[in-house]
Scaffold this motif. Structure first.
Motif, PDB file in Angstrom:
ATOM      1  N   ALA A  34       0.821  -1.206   0.000  1.00 44.55           N
ATOM      2  CA  ALA A  34       0.000   0.000   0.000  1.00 44.55           C
ATOM      3  C   ALA A  34       0.859   1.261   0.000  1.00 44.55           C
ATOM      4  N   LEU A  35       1.964   1.240   0.755  1.00 39.32           N
ATOM      5  CA  LEU A  35       2.854   2.401   0.768  1.00 39.32           C
ATOM      6  C   LEU A  35       3.522   2.607  -0.594  1.00 39.32           C
ATOM      7  N   LEU A  36       3.924   1.517  -1.225  1.00 42.24           N
ATOM      8  CA  LEU A  36       4.498   1.645  -2.568  1.00 42.24           C
ATOM      9  C   LEU A  36       3.441   2.142  -3.555  1.00 42.24           C
ATOM     10  N   ALA A  37       2.209   1.683  -3.394  1.00 46.52           N
ATOM     11  CA  ALA A  37       1.134   2.148  -4.273  1.00 46.52           C
ATOM     12  C   ALA A  37       0.870   3.638  -4.071  1.00 46.52           C
ATOM     13  N   MET A 147     -16.203   0.890  -8.571  1.00 46.95           N
ATOM     14  CA  MET A 147     -15.327   1.376  -7.510  1.00 46.95           C
ATOM     15  C   MET A 147     -14.353   2.410  -8.058  1.00 46.95           C
ATOM     16  N   LYS A 148     -13.965   3.320  -7.191  1.00 43.06           N
ATOM     17  CA  LYS A 148     -12.846   4.187  -7.521  1.00 43.06           C
ATOM     18  C   LYS A 148     -11.579   3.325  -7.597  1.00 43.06           C
ATOM     19  N   PRO A 149     -10.606   3.725  -8.407  1.00 42.17           N
ATOM     20  CA  PRO A 149      -9.383   2.913  -8.532  1.00 42.17           C
ATOM     21  C   PRO A 149      -8.713   2.596  -7.203  1.00 42.17           C
ATOM     22  N   ALA A 150      -8.713   3.542  -6.258  1.00 42.34           N
ATOM     23  CA  ALA A 150      -8.080   3.289  -4.962  1.00 42.34           C
ATOM     24  C   ALA A 150      -8.808   2.192  -4.203  1.00 42.34           C
ATOM     25  N   ASP A 151     -10.142   2.213  -4.231  1.00 44.17           N
ATOM     26  CA  ASP A 151     -10.904   1.171  -3.539  1.00 44.17           C
ATOM     27  C   ASP A 151     -10.753  -0.175  -4.238  1.00 44.17           C
ATOM     28  N   ALA A 152     -10.700  -0.161  -5.552  1.00 44.53           N
ATOM     29  CA  ALA A 152     -10.488  -1.417  -6.285  1.00 44.53           C
ATOM     30  C   ALA A 152      -9.143  -2.023  -5.913  1.00 44.53           C
ATOM     31  N   PHE A 153      -8.125  -1.174  -5.770  1.00 41.01           N
ATOM     32  CA  PHE A 153      -6.805  -1.677  -5.362  1.00 41.01           C
ATOM     33  C   PHE A 153      -6.865  -2.230  -3.946  1.00 41.01           C
ATOM     34  N   LEU A 154      -7.528  -1.529  -3.033  1.00 39.60           N
ATOM     35  CA  LEU A 154      -7.627  -2.002  -1.656  1.00 39.60           C
ATOM     36  C   LEU A 154      -8.323  -3.358  -1.574  1.00 39.60           C
ATOM     37  N   ALA A 155      -9.418  -3.505  -2.316  1.00 39.93           N
ATOM     38  CA  ALA A 155     -10.129  -4.789  -2.310  1.00 39.93           C
ATOM     39  C   ALA A 155      -9.235  -5.893  -2.865  1.00 39.93           C
ATOM     40  N   ALA A 160      -5.168 -10.394  -1.991  1.00 38.87           N
ATOM     41  CA  ALA A 160      -3.771 -10.838  -2.096  1.00 38.87           C
ATOM     42  C   ALA A 160      -3.185 -11.239  -0.751  1.00 38.87           C
ATOM     43  N   THR A 161      -3.719 -10.676   0.330  1.00 39.33           N
ATOM     44  CA  THR A 161      -3.199 -10.970   1.661  1.00 39.33           C
ATOM     45  C   THR A 161      -4.091 -11.933   2.438  1.00 39.33           C
ATOM     46  N   GLY A 162      -5.124 -12.472   1.794  1.00 39.49           N
ATOM     47  CA  GLY A 162      -5.974 -13.466   2.432  1.00 39.49           C
ATOM     48  C   GLY A 162      -7.070 -12.907   3.305  1.00 39.49           C
ATOM     49  N   PHE A 163      -7.440 -11.642   3.081  1.00 35.99           N
ATOM     50  CA  PHE A 163      -8.455 -11.009   3.906  1.00 35.99           C
ATOM     51  C   PHE A 163      -9.785 -10.868   3.170  1.00 35.99           C
ATOM     52  N   THR A 185      -8.102  -6.188 -13.991  1.00 38.09           N
ATOM     53  CA  THR A 185      -8.180  -4.958 -14.788  1.00 38.09           C
ATOM     54  C   THR A 185      -7.464  -3.775 -14.140  1.00 38.09           C
ATOM     55  N   ALA A 186      -6.731  -4.020 -13.065  1.00 38.52           N
ATOM     56  CA  ALA A 186      -5.946  -2.941 -12.446  1.00 38.52           C
ATOM     57  C   ALA A 186      -4.866  -2.480 -13.418  1.00 38.52           C
ATOM     58  N   ALA A 187      -4.416  -1.255 -13.248  1.00 40.83           N
ATOM     59  CA  ALA A 187      -3.315  -0.744 -14.075  1.00 40.83           C
ATOM     60  C   ALA A 187      -2.115  -1.681 -13.938  1.00 40.83           C
ATOM     61  N   PRO A 188      -1.372  -1.926 -15.027  1.00 35.35           N
ATOM     62  CA  PRO A 188      -0.288  -2.916 -14.989  1.00 35.35           C
ATOM     63  C   PRO A 188       0.681  -2.792 -13.818  1.00 35.35           C
ATOM     64  N   PRO A 189       1.172  -1.595 -13.460  1.00 36.89           N
ATOM     65  CA  PRO A 189       2.097  -1.541 -12.310  1.00 36.89           C
ATOM     66  C   PRO A 189       1.426  -1.957 -11.008  1.00 36.89           C
ATOM     67  N   LEU A 190       0.161  -1.574 -10.820  1.00 35.53           N
ATOM     68  CA  LEU A 190      -0.557  -1.964  -9.605  1.00 35.53           C
ATOM     69  C   LEU A 190      -0.848  -3.459  -9.603  1.00 35.53           C
TER      70      LEU A 190
END
Length: 210
Positions: A34-37, A147-155, A160-163, A185-190
Motif C-alpha cells: 500500500a505504501l508503494l502504491a 469502484m474508484k481505482p483506490a478502492d479497487a486496489f484495496l479490495a 492478495a493478503t488473504g483477507f 483490470t488494475a493498471a499494470p504496475p498496480l
C-alpha cells in the motif's frame, strides 16, 4: 493525497480493539504494498517486470511517504519489488499506526506486566472511521457497483493478503468474480504489485507450515 496504507491498516485491524485481523507477516506485506502504491499514485515510482525505480525524487508532502522514498533513493542497488516488500514489511504496521496516531485516528494503550510496560496497542478513536473501509468495500462487492481505482486496489490487496473472506461475507458468488475482475483490470504496475504481494504472502504461509 492517497492514504491507501491508512485504510489497509483499518481493514487489517479490529475497528474497536485495534487487534490484528491478519497475521503480522501478511499485514506487513499488505501495508508495504500500500505504501508503494501511494508513491505510484503520487508519480514518484514505477514498477515493471519485477523491477521498481524512482521516477521523481522530489519529496512528497506526507512524512511517511517521504521516508519510504528516501529509503528507496538511499539503496539504488536494490531494484526488485520483492526486496522492497520484504524490507518495508518489517516496520510497516508500526509506521502506518504512528501516521494514524499523529492524525488523531488512533490512541496508544500500554499494557503492563510486573509494574513495567509490556507493549503498546493502537486503538481506533472513532469506530465509524475505523469500520468504514471494510463496510465500503463490502457494499461495493456485494452489489457489484463501480469502484474508484483506490478502492479497487484495496479490495484486490485484501484478496492478495488473504483477507477477502471478511469482505465477501455477505456477498453473492458473483461478488468473488467481481473481485477477480478488479484485480485483472488494475493498471499494470498496480496489478504487478498485487501479484508480487500475493506471492510473498503465499511463500510466508508455506514457510510457516513447513
Amino acid at each position: 493525497m492517497m492514504r491507501l496504507a491508512d485504510d489497509f491498516w483499518r481493514l487489517s485491524h479490529h475497528d474497536v480493539s485495534g487487534k490484528p485481523r491478519l497475521n503480522g507477516r501478511a499485514a506487513g506485506l499488505g501495508l508495504a504494498a500500500a505504501l508503494l502504491a501511494e508513491l505510484m499514485w503520487a508519480g514518484k515510482i514505477d514498477v515493471r517486470d519485477g523491477t521498481l525505480w524512482v521516477v521523481d525524487k522530489r519529496p512528497p508532502a506526507d512524512v511517511l511517504e517521504h521516508t519510504v522514498l528516501e529509503q528507496l533513493l538511499a539503496e539504488p542497488q536494490h531494484t526488485t519489488v520483492r526486496i522492497w516488500l520484504d524490507f518495508l514489511a518489517k516496520d510497516a504496521v508500526e509506521q502506518v499506526a504512528q501516521r494514524l496516531w499523529r492524525a488523531g485516528h488512533l490512541r496508544k494503550e500500554t499494557s503492563w506486566r510486573l509494574l513495567r510496560p509490556a507493549g503498546v496497542r493502537w486503538v481506533p478513536v472513532d469506530w465509524n472511521a475505523a469500520h468504514w473501509p471494510t463496510a465500503r468495500l463490502s457494499i461495493h462487492l456485494r452489489d457489484r457497483t463501480p469502484m474508484k481505482p483506490a478502492d479497487a486496489f484495496l479490495a484486490s490487496l485484501a484478496a492478495a493478503t488473504g483477507f477477502d473472506e471478511d469482505l465477501l461475507e455477505d456477498a453473492p458468488a458473483a461478488g468473488r468474480e467481481y473481485l477477480r475482475y478488479l484485480t485483472a483490470t488494475a493498471a499494470p504496475p498496480l496489478r504487478e504489485l498485487l501479484v508480487r504481494t500475493e506471492a510473498a504472502v503465499g511463500e510466508s504461509v508455506l514457510s510457516y507450515r513447513s
